[in-house]
Design an enzyme around this catalytic site. Structure first.
Site, mmCIF file in Angstrom:
data_model
loop_
_atom_site.group_PDB
_atom_site.id
_atom_site.type_symbol
_atom_site.label_atom_id
_atom_site.label_comp_id
_atom_site.label_asym_id
_atom_site.label_seq_id
_atom_site.Cartn_x
_atom_site.Cartn_y
_atom_site.Cartn_z
ATOM 1 N N GLU A 58 99.404 34.685 -2.236
ATOM 2 C CA GLU A 58 98.783 33.581 -1.494
ATOM 3 C C GLU A 58 97.271 33.798 -1.465
ATOM 4 O OE1 GLU A 58 102.191 32.368 1.672
ATOM 5 O OE2 GLU A 58 100.953 34.030 2.307
ATOM 6 N N ASP A 103 95.330 31.588 8.544
ATOM 7 C CA ASP A 103 94.279 31.861 7.547
ATOM 8 C C ASP A 103 92.914 31.224 7.819
ATOM 9 O OD1 ASP A 103 96.770 32.327 6.516
ATOM 10 O OD2 ASP A 103 96.516 31.089 4.751
HETATM 11 C C1 FRU Z 1 99.107 32.342 4.135
HETATM 12 C C2 FRU Z 1 99.743 30.971 4.075
HETATM 13 C C3 FRU Z 1 99.167 30.167 2.928
HETATM 14 C C4 FRU Z 1 99.368 28.764 3.374
HETATM 15 C C5 FRU Z 1 99.152 28.869 4.853
HETATM 16 C C6 FRU Z 1 99.982 27.925 5.664
HETATM 17 O O1 FRU Z 1 99.146 32.929 5.372
HETATM 18 O O2 FRU Z 1 101.135 31.101 3.952
HETATM 19 O O3 FRU Z 1 99.723 30.458 1.678
HETATM 20 O O4 FRU Z 1 98.471 27.884 2.781
HETATM 21 O O5 FRU Z 1 99.463 30.189 5.218
HETATM 22 O O6 FRU Z 1 99.599 27.931 6.984
#
Ligand code: FRU
Length: 610
Positions: free
Chosen positions: A323, A153
């Site tokens: 998310e 992300d």
């Molecule tokens: C989304 C996610 C988020 C989390 C991150 C962990 O892709 O699962 O929810 O903060 O990646 O790397």
């Protein structure tokens, strides 16, 4: 027992207690049996170069300084062969004392090999430099990627003093997900990026998951006027929300000693905050991942947050975890006199449960009064921000100039992100995009997605073609050769009179990507089933489909082709579609033909990319 056998036993005991140590330059390797090895740094350099074999399980590495654990990280240390190496920066530790790595390595019990037999001990080196020269054919030419290692992300993006800051979920010690750290890159123009030192690293509360940053213009948090404040998820035994602040424009962060600042009894993550001018307060949205809803908070000082409301249960796509939310106010580009000129949009990333499997970005249009988000559409309506398979975790830049709502996505999908055929790095970001709202043919409001205008600065040589009529016989155009054929294609079309318009990119090996406008069901689709390497995951082959969201038959298709991606945009931003492709040699040709009548290519510009 006779003397001889006693001596033999003593010798055997001695051998068992003595460890055989190997000495690389500046390193002393101490094998300790089945699963444990220590490495002492006797003559430090800047980096310890770690040999990685991706099919190996993670080894747990405790970094001891003068006997105390100063850091812990994980790496897939090579057992049989080395896929690539990663650098571990020793300087923060060697400057404080003597450094010893205590390494717990999983071994293959079936072969009863000991950790000491791993190839990594011979290949581990000290070095003052780490070569980040790109040697991989699928490394994008003009999309942001880390110099090496894994990225997911985008996080904590903000703009300040002429620089766009992009943080990202980063594993500096391998190209698979692990060791979540905020990596950091900066750009003066959203398209040329420079990677900076890591910004926030794991600590006792856990690794550093996604979050957001703001520029605190009025010093509401007390860390100084214009301090950069980041709030992110600390992911340890539980997920809690933590604050860090920076007084050097986001280069380095100080972790707030009062962390965690928000705790919940259910898994919640990815806090995204913004200054709400209408209420004169901060707001923050937090994904209550398993409950498929977002929690909405308010605050005066960024440190103490009040839960105001929740939104989401039963709304939109619900098949996966929610998310990376973002709540932004967008301009309605075609608002009539009696219609609102701005609306609030709640972005919610969901995984799995996307329209073509795996991860995707949905959004809700509505109103927000600082306390509660109210959605305009009924609960069973789902709107997608991008209709490809490789567009996730989209969030916006805060403090962006000119009132822009610029966003960027992670260009991959959790279904296969860890398996895509790259090595030294894994994953890139989408192109940056600007968002607004427009009315669709049903009168509803949809988010318009336009590649950031800065992408035009990438354009190199331009080849333009006159308008031509296309029928069953395909018309062929050559794609640029330079830079492995990376290019931007702007194709004007008129579909009137045809059932379908087909645009195909292909290479000499017959690998191809077929894109089709279908006038009957008003869709645009992209088929990557034969696009090149597709078998690394059963989830990769796919045809993705977007609604055209217009009744007009003429328009422009914009295609951005990089070494392993195609982003398709409607010229008016009515749809976006982002898909990875791994052609074994670059696509060299574009053919266009129509079915069920004649259509028109009303103009075509093909730009090479500088
Ligand atoms: C989304 C996610 C988020 C989390 C991150 C962990 O892709 O699962 O929810 O903060 O990646 O790397």
């Amino acid at each position: 027992m006779n003397l001889f056998s006693r001596a033999a036993i003593t010798a055997a005991m001695l051998a068992a207690t003595l460890t055989v140590s190997a000495v690389n330059d500046g390193l002393e390797v101490l094998p300790l049996g089945a699963t444990n090895t220590m490495v002492r740094i006797t003559d430090p350099s800047k980096f310890l170069i770690l040999p990685i074999e991706e099919s190996m399980p993670d080894s747990k590495i405790d970094v001891l300084v003068n006997g105390n654990i100063a850091a812990t990280f994980y790496a897939r240390l090579a057992n049989n062969s080395v896929d690539y190496t990663v650098p571990f920066d020793l300087t923060p530790y060697t400057s404080k004392g003597s450094v010893l790595l205590n390494i717990m390595t999983e071994t293959d019990r079936a072969s009863s090999r000991e950790a000491g037999d791993f190839i990594c001990w011979d290949e581990m080196k000290l070095a003052d430099n780490f070569d980040t020269t790109n040697t991989e054919k699928y490394r994008p030419a003009y999309h942001h990627t880390p110099l090496y290692g894994w990225m997911n992300d985008p996080n904590g993006m903000f703009y300040k003093d002429g620089l766009w800051h992009l943080y990202f979920q980063y594993n500096p010690y391998g190209s698979k997900w692990q060791n979540m750290t905020w990596g950091h890159s900066t750009s003066p123009d959203l398209v040329h990026w420079t990677q900076q030192p890591n910004a926030i690293e794991p600590n006792g509360l856990g690794s550093v998951f996604s979050g957001s940053s703001v520029v605190d213009h009025n010093n509401t948090a007390g860390f100084g006027k214009d301090a950069v404040i980041a709030i992110y998820t600390s992911a340890g035994a539980s997920q809690v929300q933590s604050l860090a602040h920076s007084s050097d424009n986001g280069e380095t962060f100080t972790i707030y000693p009062g962390n965690p600042i928000i705790t919940t009894t259910r898994e919640a993550r990815d806090p995204n905050m913004f200054w709400n001018e209408e209420t004169g307060k901060w707001n923050l949205v937090l994904a209550s991942a398993l409950d498929h809803e977002d929690l909405i908070f308010s605050s005066d000082n960024l440190k103490e947050w009040t839960l105001e409301s929740r939104f989401g249960q039963g709304y939109g796509a619900q098949d996966g975890v929610w998310e990376c939310p973002d709540l932004i106010k967008l301009t309605v580009r075609d608002a009539k006199k009696n219609q609102p000129k701005e609306k609030w949009v709640l972005i919610v990333n969901i995984n799995p449960g996307g329209p073509f499997g795996g991860s995707a970005t949905q959004y809700f249009v509505g109103d927000f009064d600082g306390h509660k988000f109210t959605c305009d559409t009924p609960a069973d309506v789902t709107r997608w921000l991008d209709f490809g398979k490789d567009h996730y975790a989209t969030v916006s830049w805060s403090n962006a100039p000119e009132g822009r709502n610029a966003v960027i996505a992670w260009m991959s999908n959790w279904e296969y992100a860890n398996e895509v055929p790259t090595k030294q790095f894994r994953s890139a970001n989408s192109l940056p995009r600007d968002l607004d709202l427009f009315h669709g043919p049903d009168g509803g409001l949809y988010v318009g997605v336009t590649p950031a205008k800065e992408t035009e600065s990438l354009r190199g040589d331009k080849k333009s073609y006159e308008s031509t009529t296309v029928g069953e016989n395909e018309v062929t155009f050559k794609l640029p050769k330079e830079n492995d054929g990376v290019c931007e294609i702007d194709l004007g079309y008129n579909l009137k009179g045809a059932d379908k318009l087909e645009i195909t990119l292909s290479n000499e090996k017959g690998e191809k990507v077929e894109m089709t406008y279908n006038t009957a069901d008003r869709t645009f689709s992209m088929n990557r089933n034969e696009s090149g390497l597709v078998n690394f995951s059963r989830h990769f082959p796919a045809t993705t489909v977007a609604p055209m969201l217009t009744e007009k038959n003429d328009g422009t298709l914009r295609l951005f082709i990089d070494r392993c991606s195609i982003e398709a945009f409607d010229g008016e931003g009515r749809f976006a579609m982002t898909n990875l492709v791994f052609p074994t040699t670059p696509y060299t040709t574009m053919t266009v033909k129509a079915e069920g009548g004649k259509a028109k290519v009303t103009g075509l510009d093909i730009y090479s990319i500088k």
